[in-house]
Design a protein around this motif. Structure first.
Motif, PDB file in Angstrom:
ATOM      1  N   LEU A  71       0.835  -1.203   0.000  1.00 44.44           N
ATOM      2  CA  LEU A  71       0.000   0.000   0.000  1.00 44.44           C
ATOM      3  C   LEU A  71       0.871   1.255   0.000  1.00 44.44           C
ATOM      4  O   LEU A  71       0.618   2.208  -0.747  1.00 44.44           O
ATOM      5  CB  LEU A  71      -0.916   0.004   1.216  1.00 44.44           C
ATOM      6  N   VAL A  72       1.898   1.272   0.826  1.00 38.80           N
ATOM      7  CA  VAL A  72       2.804   2.417   0.877  1.00 38.80           C
ATOM      8  C   VAL A  72       3.499   2.591  -0.475  1.00 38.80           C
ATOM      9  O   VAL A  72       3.617   3.711  -0.994  1.00 38.80           O
ATOM     10  CB  VAL A  72       3.842   2.231   2.002  1.00 38.80           C
ATOM     11  N   ALA A  73       3.950   1.486  -1.076  1.00 33.00           N
ATOM     12  CA  ALA A  73       4.643   1.554  -2.368  1.00 33.00           C
ATOM     13  C   ALA A  73       3.735   2.109  -3.453  1.00 33.00           C
ATOM     14  O   ALA A  73       4.205   2.776  -4.384  1.00 33.00           O
ATOM     15  CB  ALA A  73       5.144   0.162  -2.758  1.00 33.00           C
ATOM     16  N   LYS A  74       2.419   1.868  -3.338  1.00 31.02           N
ATOM     17  CA  LYS A  74       1.462   2.358  -4.333  1.00 31.02           C
ATOM     18  C   LYS A  74       0.917   3.741  -3.980  1.00 31.02           C
ATOM     19  O   LYS A  74       0.092   4.288  -4.696  1.00 31.02           O
ATOM     20  CB  LYS A  74       0.306   1.363  -4.475  1.00 31.02           C
ATOM     21  N   GLY A  75       1.373   4.311  -2.857  1.00 24.28           N
ATOM     22  CA  GLY A  75       0.949   5.655  -2.480  1.00 24.28           C
ATOM     23  C   GLY A  75      -0.305   5.711  -1.631  1.00 24.28           C
ATOM     24  O   GLY A  75      -0.971   6.743  -1.568  1.00 24.28           O
ATOM     25  N   TYR A  76      -0.632   4.613  -0.939  1.00 20.41           N
ATOM     26  CA  TYR A  76      -1.840   4.572  -0.113  1.00 20.41           C
ATOM     27  C   TYR A  76      -1.476   4.243   1.334  1.00 20.41           C
ATOM     28  O   TYR A  76      -1.994   3.286   1.924  1.00 20.41           O
ATOM     29  CB  TYR A  76      -2.823   3.539  -0.667  1.00 20.41           C
ATOM     30  N   GLY A  77      -0.593   5.045   1.922  1.00 20.86           N
ATOM     31  CA  GLY A  77      -0.167   4.793   3.291  1.00 20.86           C
ATOM     32  C   GLY A  77      -0.369   5.963   4.223  1.00 20.86           C
ATOM     33  O   GLY A  77       0.228   6.004   5.303  1.00 20.86           O
ATOM     34  N   LYS A  78      -1.223   6.909   3.868  1.00 21.96           N
ATOM     35  CA  LYS A  78      -1.299   8.158   4.638  1.00 21.96           C
ATOM     36  C   LYS A  78      -1.846   7.964   6.053  1.00 21.96           C
ATOM     37  O   LYS A  78      -1.636   8.808   6.922  1.00 21.96           O
ATOM     38  CB  LYS A  78      -2.144   9.185   3.896  1.00 21.96           C
ATOM     39  N   HIS A  79      -2.554   6.874   6.303  1.00 22.44           N
ATOM     40  CA  HIS A  79      -3.135   6.680   7.638  1.00 22.44           C
ATOM     41  C   HIS A  79      -2.158   6.023   8.624  1.00 22.44           C
ATOM     42  O   HIS A  79      -2.460   5.939   9.810  1.00 22.44           O
ATOM     43  CB  HIS A  79      -4.414   5.847   7.534  1.00 22.44           C
ATOM     44  N   TYR A  80      -1.013   5.557   8.126  1.00 22.15           N
ATOM     45  CA  TYR A  80      -0.009   5.002   9.042  1.00 22.15           C
ATOM     46  C   TYR A  80       0.701   6.139   9.775  1.00 22.15           C
ATOM     47  O   TYR A  80       1.060   7.154   9.165  1.00 22.15           O
ATOM     48  CB  TYR A  80       1.036   4.188   8.276  1.00 22.15           C
ATOM     49  N   ARG A  81       0.963   5.937  11.061  1.00 20.30           N
ATOM     50  CA  ARG A  81       1.725   6.919  11.835  1.00 20.30           C
ATOM     51  C   ARG A  81       3.167   6.476  12.028  1.00 20.30           C
ATOM     52  O   ARG A  81       4.069   7.299  12.071  1.00 20.30           O
ATOM     53  CB  ARG A  81       1.065   7.150  13.200  1.00 20.30           C
ATOM     54  N   VAL A  82       3.361   5.161  12.109  1.00 19.81           N
ATOM     55  CA  VAL A  82       4.727   4.654  12.299  1.00 19.81           C
ATOM     56  C   VAL A  82       5.109   3.642  11.230  1.00 19.81           C
ATOM     57  O   VAL A  82       6.150   3.014  11.313  1.00 19.81           O
ATOM     58  CB  VAL A  82       4.873   4.005  13.691  1.00 19.81           C
ATOM     59  N   GLY A  83       4.301   3.510  10.207  1.00 20.99           N
ATOM     60  CA  GLY A  83       4.606   2.568   9.141  1.00 20.99           C
ATOM     61  C   GLY A  83       3.878   1.256   9.326  1.00 20.99           C
ATOM     62  O   GLY A  83       3.393   0.937  10.422  1.00 20.99           O
TER      63      GLY A  83
END
Length: 359
Positions: free
Chosen positions: A306-318
């Motif tokens: 998700l992070v690699a595709k640009g959908y990680g904004k809701h994570y605070r620490v990964g």
């Protein structure tokens, strides 16, 4: 006539994931579609209106053991178009033709007269289907696929007459109405392992069309460039070639609208080449790994993708191995951003969500 489709979410469809083993009916690429089937409801007149039509069909089709409404779309007598399986899910409307054909029910039955609004909406939907697939789809009644009385004598006569509709002007077909051997070039070339010209398909075709529009040569598009090369692409590319000084627009002349290496490199700044096929997505591990209290490597694998595709904004620490509300919200964002998933964006990954995410 513009096409407005009432989504599954809007009419209150049961989410596909009511079946815990599936994201719903199988994905079907638009390139697989070649037919457009018209259906009716059966022997009796239909008196239901609005959303009640869809809920009744859904209940009936659940009773058949199907994953919800089996038609791609349903058209009401008021001219409303409701989403069933939509553009990219396998239908359950005509055995042997559920992948190759869209299935559209006009919500009438028996000897009921189809309204002008319903016929116009169905014809507009047909034209939109042709535009999306990049080809002229065969017009079919249900009885053309299997032995049945559907879609009734009145609708079947309408289909056989070419699906005319009062007060509606049919959009140009994707091939512009030209015929093989006519004045528009209908051959393909291969450059860098990629095909260009009539019938070629792929993201590289879309990029050529987008570049033509950017250069001011998009006049022949009805609705913008797409992945299937049509006569509109050929005509626009011919305009571009002539702007470079090439002469002769007849097939196999220098400005016939089929790319050569020189003009393509000038248009794109480089010559694209065929890439190695992408790695096969990892197998979906199962829904049980993505729920409250779950902790496993698949949750972390999902989060990293998700992070690699640009959908990680809701994570605070990964992302990590523990399933969290941040994971669910990021998955929901990803689902809403993809049309094949947007109707059921609950944030819980199923096989289709997983496949698209890792593709």
């Amino acid at each position: 006539m513009s096409v407005t489709i009432i989504s599954r979410a809007a009419w209150g469809a049961t989410p596909w994931d009511h079946d815990p083993t599936s994201d719903g009916p199988a994905y079907v690429p638009l390139s697989s579609r070649s037919e457009f089937y018209v259906h009716y409801d059966g022997a009796h007149h239909i008196t239901r209106t609005g959303f009640a039509i869809m809920r009744a069909i859904e209940a009936e089709h659940f009773g058949n053991g199907w994953a919800g409404v089996g038609y791609s779309f349903v058209v009401s007598q008021a001219g409303e178009i409701f989403e069933g399986r939509g553009w990219t899910r396998q239908g359950a409307h005509c055995p042997g033709h559920n992948v190759s054909g869209f299935g559209v029910q006009i919500a009438i039955g028996g000897d009921q007269e189809p309204s002008k609004a319903a016929l116009a909406a169905c014809r507009a939907l047909y034209d939109e289907a042709c535009r999306k697939t990049g080809r002229t789809l065969a017009k079919r009644g249900h009885r053309d696929g299997i032995a049945t009385q559907c879609p009734g004598s009145k609708l079947y006569s309408w289909v056989k007459a070419g699906m005319p509709a009062d007060g509606y002007t049919a959009a140009p077909t994707p091939d512009g109405g030209a015929t093989p051997g006519g004045s528009v070039a209908r051959y393909k070339v291969t450059i860098g392992g990629l095909e260009y010209g009539y019938g070629a398909y792929g993201d590289h075709v879309t990029k050529v069309g987008q570049a033509l529009v950017k250069k001011g040569h998009g006049d022949h598009y009805v609705s913008g460039p797409g992945p299937r090369w049509t006569d509109a692409d050929t005509r626009n590319y011919s305009d571009y070639q002539r702007s470079l000084g090439f002469k002769g627009t007849a097939p196999h002349q220098d400005a016939d609208g089929i790319p050569g290496e020189s003009s393509l490199r000038t248009l794109l700044g480089t010559l694209p080449s065929k890439q190695s096929p992408p790695a096969k997505p990892p197998a979906f591990p199962g829904r049980k790994y993505f729920k409250a209290g779950a902790s496993n490597r698949f949750v972390e694998q999902l989060g990293k993708q998700l992070v690699a595709k640009g959908y990680g904004k809701h994570y605070r620490v990964g992302p990590g191995p523990n399933w969290s509300e941040a994971d669910r919200q990021n998955v929901a964002d990803f689902q809403r951003a993809h049309k094949a998933l947007a109707g059921d964006a609950d944030g819980y990954p199923g096989p289709l969500t997983w496949q698209i995410l890792f593709s």
